[in-house]
Design an enzyme around this catalytic site. Sequence first.
Site, PDB file in Angstrom:
ATOM      1  N   LYS A   1       0.837  -1.204   0.000  1.00 42.49           N
ATOM      2  CA  LYS A   1       0.000   0.000   0.000  1.00 42.49           C
ATOM      3  C   LYS A   1       0.874   1.257   0.000  1.00 42.49           C
ATOM      4  CE  LYS A   1      -2.906   2.725   3.050  1.00 42.49           C
ATOM      5  NZ  LYS A   1      -3.473   2.848   4.409  1.00 42.49           N
TER       6      LYS A   1
ATOM      7  N   ASP B   1      -6.538   0.649   0.395  1.00 45.39           N
ATOM      8  CA  ASP B   1      -6.754   1.030   1.790  1.00 45.39           C
ATOM      9  C   ASP B   1      -8.138   0.536   2.204  1.00 45.39           C
ATOM     10  OD1 ASP B   1      -8.596   2.768   0.644  1.00 45.39           O
ATOM     11  OD2 ASP B   1      -7.987   4.482   1.878  1.00 45.39           O
TER      12      ASP B   1
END
Length: 217
Positions: free
Chosen positions: A128, A147
């Site tokens: 991420k 996310d």
Amino acid sequence: MSITRKWSSQQQKAREILIRLKRLYPDATCSLTYDSPVQLLAATILSAQCTDERVNKVTPELFSRYPDAPAMAAAPLEELETLVRSTGFYRNKAKNIKGSCQKIVQDFDGKVPKTMEQLLTLPGVARKTANVVLAHGFGINMGVTVDTHVKRLSKRLGLTKSDNPIQVERDLMRLLPQPDWENWSIRLIYHGRAVCRARKPDCDRCSLVDLCDFVNS
């Protein structure tokens, strides 16, 4: 239905969603404030389980004192902890920022690396964070940033069945054109904050409602 036809249908759906998201949020961009890739890296580490708004209140003083990788690498850990305390999990975040910058100085000549493989060697950096840094720091789309908003909305829209961020990313990478991987993430984040919230999604004013498995199942 064959696997090929199934994915073709999903691709069409995903691309229609992307078109609508671009219309809804034409100026969407990364909400974090930064002036360099290393500042973006630090801000993204701080954003874990914390709002971008809170991070942006913390980083001006942090970056004023420690503007680059050598400065952050040499910063006293206790001082970093004090500066980032309000973002939560501050001990781990401070340690990861300092550790990442030490490795950047030692192994990458003080510059944030531009490959997924190298970024993943930095302390506290998973896909991420690496995707955010690559996309917004260097304009490189190596993956889809997943996310909580991206995971929740992609599942509600029926584009993945998984709760695992790695699998969600793989599913989305198969459905979306690579140049739009970060376009997808950043706009879906905007939509998740404004409309498709976790507890009370505002389906009555959602422009994606006719494509949503959550509503139409």
